[in-house]
Scaffold this active site. Structure first.
Site, PDB file in Angstrom:
ATOM      1  N   MET A  63      -7.521   7.486 115.695  1.00 28.99           N
ATOM      2  CA  MET A  63      -8.807   7.033 114.615  1.00 28.99           C
ATOM      3  C   MET A  63      -9.766   8.309 115.243  1.00 28.99           C
ATOM      4  O   MET A  63     -11.142   6.737 114.534  1.00 28.99           O
ATOM      5  CB  MET A  63      -8.319   6.228 113.956  1.00 28.99           C
ATOM      6  N   ILE A  79     -13.337  10.404 116.944  1.00 28.32           N
ATOM      7  CA  ILE A  79     -13.482  11.346 117.363  1.00 28.32           C
ATOM      8  C   ILE A  79     -13.655  11.535 118.826  1.00 28.32           C
ATOM      9  O   ILE A  79     -14.018  10.649 119.375  1.00 28.32           O
ATOM     10  CB  ILE A  79     -14.800  11.333 116.833  1.00 28.32           C
ATOM     11  N   ASN A 135      -3.889  18.564 117.280  1.00 30.63           N
ATOM     12  CA  ASN A 135      -4.262  17.643 116.361  1.00 30.63           C
ATOM     13  C   ASN A 135      -4.031  17.349 115.335  1.00 30.63           C
ATOM     14  O   ASN A 135      -3.022  19.050 114.413  1.00 30.63           O
ATOM     15  CB  ASN A 135      -5.962  17.006 115.645  1.00 30.63           C
ATOM     16  N   HIS A 163      -3.433  16.642 111.076  1.00 33.50           N
ATOM     17  CA  HIS A 163      -4.310  16.093 109.804  1.00 33.50           C
ATOM     18  C   HIS A 163      -3.247  15.746 108.327  1.00 33.50           C
ATOM     19  O   HIS A 163      -3.144  17.205 108.365  1.00 33.50           O
ATOM     20  CB  HIS A 163      -5.645  16.581 109.602  1.00 33.50           C
ATOM     21  N   ASP A 201     -11.499  21.412 118.435  1.00 34.87           N
ATOM     22  CA  ASP A 201     -13.024  21.617 118.688  1.00 34.87           C
ATOM     23  C   ASP A 201     -13.829  20.765 118.176  1.00 34.87           C
ATOM     24  O   ASP A 201     -13.541  19.247 118.271  1.00 34.87           O
ATOM     25  CB  ASP A 201     -13.420  22.913 118.226  1.00 34.87           C
ATOM     26  N   VAL A 261       7.465  13.328 105.932  1.00 29.54           N
ATOM     27  CA  VAL A 261       7.925  14.461 105.986  1.00 29.54           C
ATOM     28  C   VAL A 261       7.495  15.546 106.361  1.00 29.54           C
ATOM     29  O   VAL A 261       8.275  15.897 107.383  1.00 29.54           O
ATOM     30  CB  VAL A 261       8.719  14.297 105.035  1.00 29.54           C
TER      31      VAL A 261
END
Ligand code: GRF
Length: 206
Positions: A96, A98, A113, A115, A147, A178
């Site tokens: 959590m 940056i 990552n 999301h 990035d 899931v």
């Protein structure tokens, strides 16, 4: 096909269910990789307990004085630890914060990552809640290269899920998770099999 064994460093802040899916995929021989190190910016995060249970080296990474980013001394320490443990692929699994350019420079095109939305919609926190409030009919998850922006890097995999009339933020997030647990190991598998290339923003899978 030349498969290279990924040496994964995981950064996480929460329950670590995505890390678990990666560990499970490795155990099931569906992914050629080893999780070398797990770091969490939250001292009592469940992800650290999970790592311990699997005998994976893990540590709390004190990211003070910053609250929302990984920068400065903590960033340097993070990079050093990831290098010390031989990591070549960095997985942000519910981290959590940056991450900044130093980390990206240390592992070029090797920071991924996940999301919980179909990017570029609903960047930032509690994306499933944003999706529900917006009223979309399809939500989902995205695995992407990281990035310098927030949730903005080249997209590797997306998996959609329907939004149901009686969804709450919790039920929608659970359905998205899931799919996350399939998408992240799958993206890493493509990487280990050398099947990913990209030109600009567009990622191509062979
Ligand atoms: C996931 O929904 C991920 O997409 C988001 O944070 C959540 C982390 O869950 N970035 P977990 O810690 O992997 O269970």
């Amino acid at each position: 096909m030349a498969v290279s064994k990924l040496k994964i460093g995981v950064l996480g802040s929460g329950s670590g269910s995505n890390m678990q899916s990666i560990v499970d995929a490795i155990a099931a021989k569906m992914l050629c990789a080893e999780v070398k190190l797990v770091l969490s910016d939250v001292q009592d995060a469940k992800i650290l307990d999970r790592a311990k249970r699997h005998g994976i080296p893990c540590q709390w990474l004190d990211c003070a004085p910053f609250k929302t980013k990984l920068e400065g001394v903590a960033e340097e320490r993070c990079i050093q630890l990831l290098r010390d443990y031989g990591c070549d692929t960095i997985v942000l699994a519910g981290f959590m914060r940056i991450v900044k350019q130093e980390l990206l420079n240390a592992f070029p095109n090797r920071v991924l990552n996940i999301h919980p939305a179909l990017l570029p919609s609903f960047k930032g926190i509690a994306a499933w809640k944003q999706a529900l409030e917006y009223g979309v009919k399809w939500a989902g998850c995205t695995v992407h290269f990281v990035d310098a922006g927030t949730d903005s890097g080249p997209i590797i995999i997306q998996r959609p899920v329907p939004v149901l009339d009686d969804d709450t933020p919790e039920t929608l997030h659970a359905r998205i998770q899931v799919e996350e647990h399939k998408a992240f190991p799958e993206a890493l598998r493509l990487l280990s099999e050398g099947r990913i290339s990209f030109i600009g923003r567009r990622v191509y899978v062979k």
